[in-house]
Enzyme design. Structure first.
Site, mmCIF file in Angstrom:
data_model
loop_
_atom_site.group_PDB
_atom_site.id
_atom_site.type_symbol
_atom_site.label_atom_id
_atom_site.label_comp_id
_atom_site.label_asym_id
_atom_site.label_seq_id
_atom_site.Cartn_x
_atom_site.Cartn_y
_atom_site.Cartn_z
ATOM 1 N N HIS A 25 89.127 41.252 37.116
ATOM 2 C CA HIS A 25 87.741 42.024 36.469
ATOM 3 C C HIS A 25 86.480 41.423 37.117
ATOM 4 O O HIS A 25 85.787 40.712 36.755
ATOM 5 C CB HIS A 25 87.704 41.537 35.041
ATOM 6 C CG HIS A 25 86.534 42.258 34.081
ATOM 7 N ND1 HIS A 25 86.122 42.231 32.858
ATOM 8 C CD2 HIS A 25 85.473 43.044 34.847
ATOM 9 C CE1 HIS A 25 85.341 42.750 32.515
ATOM 10 N NE2 HIS A 25 84.971 43.263 33.692
ATOM 11 N N HIS A 27 83.013 43.299 39.401
ATOM 12 C CA HIS A 27 82.416 44.537 39.776
ATOM 13 C C HIS A 27 81.776 44.356 41.302
ATOM 14 O O HIS A 27 81.089 43.449 41.298
ATOM 15 C CB HIS A 27 81.314 44.879 38.663
ATOM 16 C CG HIS A 27 81.948 45.193 37.476
ATOM 17 N ND1 HIS A 27 81.924 46.372 36.926
ATOM 18 C CD2 HIS A 27 82.071 44.440 36.612
ATOM 19 C CE1 HIS A 27 82.257 46.264 35.650
ATOM 20 N NE2 HIS A 27 82.654 44.940 35.383
ATOM 21 N N HIS A 225 86.795 49.124 30.011
ATOM 22 C CA HIS A 225 85.966 48.165 29.326
ATOM 23 C C HIS A 225 85.986 48.370 28.011
ATOM 24 O O HIS A 225 85.459 49.541 27.501
ATOM 25 C CB HIS A 225 84.712 48.259 30.263
ATOM 26 C CG HIS A 225 84.245 47.462 31.249
ATOM 27 N ND1 HIS A 225 85.192 47.584 32.265
ATOM 28 C CD2 HIS A 225 83.487 46.290 31.412
ATOM 29 C CE1 HIS A 225 84.585 46.764 33.402
ATOM 30 N NE2 HIS A 225 83.542 45.963 32.627
ATOM 31 N N GLU A 228 83.039 44.662 24.072
ATOM 32 C CA GLU A 228 82.214 43.599 24.899
ATOM 33 C C GLU A 228 81.050 43.675 23.708
ATOM 34 O O GLU A 228 80.798 43.114 23.046
ATOM 35 C CB GLU A 228 82.015 44.041 26.093
ATOM 36 C CG GLU A 228 80.928 43.250 26.834
ATOM 37 C CD GLU A 228 80.374 43.969 28.356
ATOM 38 O OE1 GLU A 228 80.639 44.982 28.504
ATOM 39 O OE2 GLU A 228 79.821 43.203 29.069
ATOM 40 N N ASP A 306 83.256 38.828 36.426
ATOM 41 C CA ASP A 306 82.419 40.304 35.839
ATOM 42 C C ASP A 306 81.497 40.371 37.183
ATOM 43 O O ASP A 306 81.743 41.458 38.002
ATOM 44 C CB ASP A 306 81.981 39.945 34.599
ATOM 45 C CG ASP A 306 81.622 41.172 33.981
ATOM 46 O OD1 ASP A 306 82.281 42.360 34.407
ATOM 47 O OD2 ASP A 306 80.924 41.213 32.912
ATOM 48 N N ASP A 307 80.575 39.715 37.218
ATOM 49 C CA ASP A 307 79.247 40.152 38.366
ATOM 50 C C ASP A 307 78.786 38.840 38.809
ATOM 51 O O ASP A 307 77.736 38.293 38.369
ATOM 52 C CB ASP A 307 78.383 40.855 37.573
ATOM 53 C CG ASP A 307 78.539 42.258 36.836
ATOM 54 O OD1 ASP A 307 78.902 42.684 37.553
ATOM 55 O OD2 ASP A 307 78.729 42.197 35.631
HETATM 56 N N1 ADE Z 1 79.295 46.970 34.779
HETATM 57 C C1 ADE Z 1 79.043 45.735 35.462
HETATM 58 N N2 ADE Z 1 78.818 44.599 34.561
HETATM 59 C C2 ADE Z 1 79.357 45.323 33.540
HETATM 60 C C3 ADE Z 1 79.406 44.849 32.002
HETATM 61 N N3 ADE Z 1 79.515 43.392 31.669
HETATM 62 N N4 ADE Z 1 79.814 45.699 31.089
HETATM 63 C C4 ADE Z 1 79.835 46.834 31.324
HETATM 64 N N5 ADE Z 1 79.772 47.489 32.648
HETATM 65 C C5 ADE Z 1 79.440 46.682 33.455
HETATM 66 ZN ZN ZN Z 2 83.027 44.056 33.693
#
Ligand code: ADE
Ligand code: ZN
Length: 366
Positions: A25, A27, A225, A228, A306-307
């Protein structure tokens, strides 16, 4: 801080890096480093929206808009949160305009994953963030795949692409995209995904049922997703309507015992990202995060970033911090590594090889 019930000693990041593992997971949009951004902005003559030192300050991301592909732009100030953060991703992905730049971003991702001890990664790519490629999404995928190919030839982490729909897209648009994907089968495509802000879009399971059905019938993996910024409902929809094989986040499932039982019975893994949840305000602090409770309940939890770039982290660091905060010991971290390999959409040969290697490495570490 150690978990109060743990006798574990702190696990060092070197041990964590040594464990063969996957990340499932993450991006691509969330992996541009500061130097990547500065270089892209300079190459395209786009002004930075503020001082370089504050570009990853999440509290300023609310006012970002994607730069115009011809004139540049984008400015930021305002509150934190997922919506503003997603706009920031639009801004930075708008800086990628040529196939060479896209391939460079892809190559850099594989190199960073490798440095964190990641041997295989499913990477989520949502082309709606990359505004210079509107109508040329296939070209974007091809350019990214070229970067991943070069990385693999150079011995770096292997990468599979999960093409992500944006939650606000229409059913018609989504079905057209998936029909195109399943007919043309872009190189390195392994899965269909959907991301974006659940709270803003509301329940979208019914809307995307057709698109995910086309993917399933064509043998494309599915990851969704959910759970969240909204509660357990989105996770139920992902399972019942979208035939999800994995849930990205899914942490709000902790609020619903029947859902936990379903996840366990169906062996659906959750791609959990504690730092992202805390930074983007899903939980107020690490102590409130349910990862330990989910693991203890028997849910198949994987541990992801995630990011990572805008969140200021890497996978090895987040594994070490999570072990420390929640009292996971080395055996627990080996469990996370094994689950990451099992949950990944890597091919069976690679999964078998990584599992064998994990066995050898973990025996040597114990
Ligand atoms: N795209 C990038 N990060 C995300 C996140 N935390 N939740 C939903 N979409 C995303
Ligand atoms: Zn994500």
């Amino acid at each position: 801080m150690l978990h109060p019930l743990s006798t574990a000693s702190r696990i060092d990041e070197q041990q964590i890096r040594a464990l063969p593992k996957a990340e499932v997971h993450v991006h691509l949009e969330g992996t541009f480093s500061l130097i990547d951004l500065l270089t892209l902005a300079k190459e395209n003559g786009v002004p930075l929206p503020g001082p370089a030192a504050t570009i990853f300050d999440i509290s300023t991301h609310d006012g970002y808009t994607a730069p115009d592909v011809t004139s540049g732009g984008g400015s930021g100030a305002g509150a934190a949160g997922l919506t503003g953060f997603l706009r920031f991703l639009d801004w930075q992905c708008g800086l990628v305009r040529t196939p060479q730049q896209a391939a460079r971003v892809a190559y850099a991702f594989a190199a960073r994953q490798t440095a964190a001890g990641v041997r295989y990664s499913d990477v989520i790519v949502n082309p709606t963030h990359w505004n210079a490629w509107r109508g040329r999404e296939r070209d974007l995928l091809a350019a990214l795949a070229a970067g991943f190919d070069e990385a693999e030839q150079d011995g770096l982490c292997r990468v599979g692409i999960a093409y992500s729909l944006l939650r606000s897209q229409s059913a018609t648009e989504a079905e057209a995209i998936v029909t195109d994907l399943t007919t043309t089968r872009p190189h390195r495509l392994v899965a269909l995904s959907v991301d974006g802000d659940e709270k803003v879009a509301g329940r979208t399971g019914e809307k995307f049922r057709g698109a995910f059905g086309i993917a399933a019938r064509a043998g494309l993996h599915r990851t969704v997703h959910a759970g969240e910024s909204s509660g357990p409902d989105g996770v139920w929809d992902a399972l019942d309507l979208l035939q999800a094989e994995r849930i990205d986040h899914g942490v709000r499932a902790i609020e619903d015992d029947a859902l936990l039982a379903r996840l366990i019975d169906d062996r659906i893994s959750l791609g959990v990202c504690p730092r992202s949840n805390v930074t983007l305000g899903i939980y107020p602090d690490w102590a409130s995060h349910p990862i330990r409770r989910l693991v203890d309940a028997g849910v198949l939890v994987t541990l992801n970033t995630d990011d990572p770039a805008p969140l200021g982290t890497t996978l090895d660091v987040d594994w070490a911090v999570t072990a420390d905060r929640f009292g996971f010991d080395l055996a627990d971290m080996i469990g996370f590594a094994q689950r990451s390999i099992d949950a990944s959409f890597a091919d069976v040969d690679l999964k078998r090889d990584l599992t064998a290697e994990l066995l050898t490495v973990s025996a040597a570490l114990r």
